[in-house]
Structure formats: C-alpha cells, structure tokens
Design an enzyme around this catalytic site. Structure first.
Site, PDB file in Angstrom:
ATOM      1  N   CYS A 136       0.826  -1.216   0.000  1.00  0.00           N
ATOM      2  CA  CYS A 136       0.000   0.000   0.000  1.00  0.00           C
ATOM      3  C   CYS A 136       0.862   1.269   0.000  1.00  0.00           C
ATOM      4  CB  CYS A 136      -0.997  -0.040   1.144  1.00  0.00           C
ATOM      5  SG  CYS A 136      -2.397   1.090   0.875  1.00  0.00           S
ATOM      6  N   LYS A 178     -12.151   8.081  -0.782  1.00  0.00           N
ATOM      7  CA  LYS A 178     -11.423   6.915  -0.305  1.00  0.00           C
ATOM      8  C   LYS A 178     -11.799   5.677  -1.114  1.00  0.00           C
ATOM      9  CE  LYS A 178     -10.369   4.457   4.020  1.00  0.00           C
ATOM     10  NZ  LYS A 178     -10.634   4.385   5.474  1.00  0.00           N
ATOM     11  N   SER A 198      -7.939  -0.008   0.874  1.00  0.00           N
ATOM     12  CA  SER A 198      -8.327   1.049   1.801  1.00  0.00           C
ATOM     13  C   SER A 198      -7.278   2.151   1.700  1.00  0.00           C
ATOM     14  CB  SER A 198      -8.410   0.515   3.236  1.00  0.00           C
ATOM     15  OG  SER A 198      -8.718   1.552   4.139  1.00  0.00           O
ATOM     16  N   HIS A 223      -4.560  -4.713   0.316  1.00  0.00           N
ATOM     17  CA  HIS A 223      -4.209  -5.299   1.607  1.00  0.00           C
ATOM     18  C   HIS A 223      -4.618  -6.766   1.656  1.00  0.00           C
ATOM     19  CE1 HIS A 223      -2.759  -1.775   3.798  1.00  0.00           C
ATOM     20  NE2 HIS A 223      -3.681  -1.081   3.145  1.00  0.00           N
ATOM     21  N   GLU A 283      -3.367  -8.947   3.342  1.00  0.00           N
ATOM     22  CA  GLU A 283      -3.182  -9.465   4.703  1.00  0.00           C
ATOM     23  C   GLU A 283      -4.380  -9.189   5.614  1.00  0.00           C
ATOM     24  OE1 GLU A 283      -2.040  -5.167   5.161  1.00  0.00           O
ATOM     25  OE2 GLU A 283      -1.892  -6.689   3.586  1.00  0.00           O
ATOM     26  N   ARG A 315     -14.447   3.107  12.802  1.00  0.00           N
ATOM     27  CA  ARG A 315     -13.524   4.133  13.298  1.00  0.00           C
ATOM     28  C   ARG A 315     -13.729   5.448  12.551  1.00  0.00           C
ATOM     29  NH1 ARG A 315      -7.932   3.155  11.035  1.00  0.00           N
ATOM     30  NH2 ARG A 315      -9.030   4.159   9.307  1.00  0.00           N
TER      31      ARG A 315
END
Length: 309
Positions: A142, A163, A192, A235, A237, A249
């Site tokens: 990323c 985003k 993200s 991502h 992972e 969040r």
C-alpha cells in the site's frame, strides 16, 4: 509452516490457537536447517494487529522463517506500548549491517502527506536504498509500495476523489509469472486508501511488470528487478473484520466514509462480512516466499548482493 518468533511475542498465543505452527527459540536452536531470514518493517500504528495479519499470511509454506520486526527509530509510536516496541522491535541502526532473504514493508496512514513531510522519510529512504543490496526480495504494501515507487522510479502518487474502500476484483496478467501461479483469472483483494499511483504511470515505467489490475481500483500488483521488488497496493493481509473496524472508526470520527464496497451482505453493516480473499492472499505470500525468496536467495546469506552486482 513453522514460524520462528520470540517466545513471549503476544500474538503467538493467537497463532497457536489457530493451529499455525510456531517454533520457539529453544527448539529452533536444535534444528540443523538454514532458516529464511525475514524482516518486517512495520509502519502501522497498531503494530500487534499487523503482526498477527502478516504472520498468518506467512504461515502457508513448509519453509521455516525466522521473523525479525523493525520500526523507524526516528518516529515515536503512540498506538503501541513502548515496552512492546523495545522488547520485540529493532531499529534500522540495529540491523543495517545484517542481510535478509526477504523483507516486508507495510503501509502507513500518512498517504495524504507529502513524502518529505513524513517525519521518518529520510530514514525510510535509507532503508529503501539498503534493501537493494541487503535483501533478496522486498515486498512493499500500500503506502509502502507507493513510497517505494517514488523513491526507486520517481512515480508520483495522486489524491483520489474519495477513499477507495472495499473488496475489488482484479484480472491476472502475465499468469506465467511465478508470483501469480495458480491464480484464477479474477480474484478479490481489499483496498483502503486515499491515494494511488496512476495506472498509466506504472505501465509507462519500463522497469515495472504489472501482474494484476482492476478497472475500479487500478493496478494492484507489479514487480521489478525479476521479483527482487514486489509492490502491492491493496491489503491481502487484512482479516475478516479489518474493513469493518476501519469503517466504524472513520464514522466515529465523523469522516462520512461510505460503506466498504462488496463487503457486507446486502450492504448491511450489522451483518457478518464475507471473507472472500483469503485463499488468493495466502497463495500470493506462499508464491513470494517460494519463488522469489527461497529459490533465489543464496545458501550463505552473506552472499546476497545488489541488483547490479
């Protein structure tokens, strides 16, 4: 795969509860094998979450990996206890005279900043340069991938209109390349981020080979130097709940972040999110360890050399 970590690393108990084979330091000492030395530069704020996610991904190969964690010595982390950092992490100053078979450089939540405004940017540049002569293959994730493309190849990142957030399909290119060996034509990976390196800039760089791309999310995966440098802009992972936790969040901060795409059943955040990317993510990391680290690293780790040597 046996992962060798420090005996009292907190996430070790979680890994063992998931039936992942973790070798303690005492047992490893008595095994007459050449472990692969893997360095993880963890730039994420909540370091223990990232430790667990990456160690899960590295667990899908029969090779034994000796994991070392590194942090930026010129940055003060406020989301991970200093006791944890001093016990389980080393700085670049501690490790710069060593060599590694493989290295992972994570993302970081600083993508809206100019690179020069990141407080540890000069130190990270030292790491990028050092990796060219001290690591057999480096896997950049990323923002870590964006920063590395800027440092090594001069490719700029740009701010996205909103985003990029969710699970997106990607088409495989160059499927004979070992990194995507065994992949389906299309596969899903989470994204993200607020920025990207434009696809046309990546395709226009003669040193880069694009291996997977999305119509909506852009380039996902590319390599350089015959796989000595790997760049992934998503991502792989992430676990099942990472995007959910990021969404909650962001909403809690009043950021107005939209629901992650293709994630919650019927776009209902009260429902259990689908886990749709684990198999290809595991295969990606297994292929990297097998074909770009194990099969290319010299038997004597001291024989690792620079790209042009």
């Amino acid at each position: 795969m046996p992962i060798k970590v420090q005996n009292d690393l907190p996430v070790r108990e979680t890994l063992e509860s998931e039936n992942l084979f973790v070798v303690d330091e005492e047992r490893a000492v008595h095994q007459d094998i050449r472990e692969l030395q893997i360095l993880i530069l963890n730039l994420m704020p909540k370091k223990e979450d990232t430790e667990l996610q990456l160690l899960r991904m590295l667990s899908n190969t029969p090779l034994q990996l000796d994991i070392t964690f590194m942090r930026m010595g010129t940055h003060e982390s406020t989301h991970t206890s200093s006791a944890h950092l001093h016990k389980f992490y080393y700085t670049f100053e501690d490790l710069k005279d060593r060599k590694y078979d493989g290295m992972i450089i994570t993302g970081a939540p600083v993508e809206k900043l100019e690179y020069s405004d990141v407080d540890y940017w000069p130190e990270l540049c030292e790491v990028f340069e050092w990796s060219k002569s001290h690591v057999t293959s480096t896997f950049h994730i990323c923002w870590g991938a964006q920063a590395a493309l800027y440092y090594h190849y001069g490719l700029e990142k740009v701010l996205l209109p909103q985003k990029l957030f969710g699970i997106f399909p990607h088409e495989v290119h160059h499927r004979k390349e070992p990194l995507v060996r065994g992949f389906d034509d299309y596969f899903l990976i989470p994204h993200s981020r607020y920025t990207e390196v434009p696809a046309e800039a990546i395709h226009g760089c003669k040193d880069l080979t694009v291996l997977a791309e999305s119509k909506e999310a852009g380039v996902l995966l590319c390599i350089a130097q015959g796989g000595r440098q790997v760049f992934i802009f998503g991502h792989a992972e992430y676990d099942r709940y990472t995007l959910r936790d990021e969404y909650l969040r962001d909403r809690g901060k009043g950021l107005g972040t939209a629901l992650p795409k293709n994630y919650f059943p019927d776009d209902d955040p009260e429902r259990e999110p689908y886990l749709q990317w684990r198999s290809h993510s595991s295969l990606l990391y297994a292929n990297w360890i097998n074909y770009y680290v194990y099969q290319k690293t010299p038997y004597s780790i001291n024989d690792i050399h620079g790209f042009d040597d």
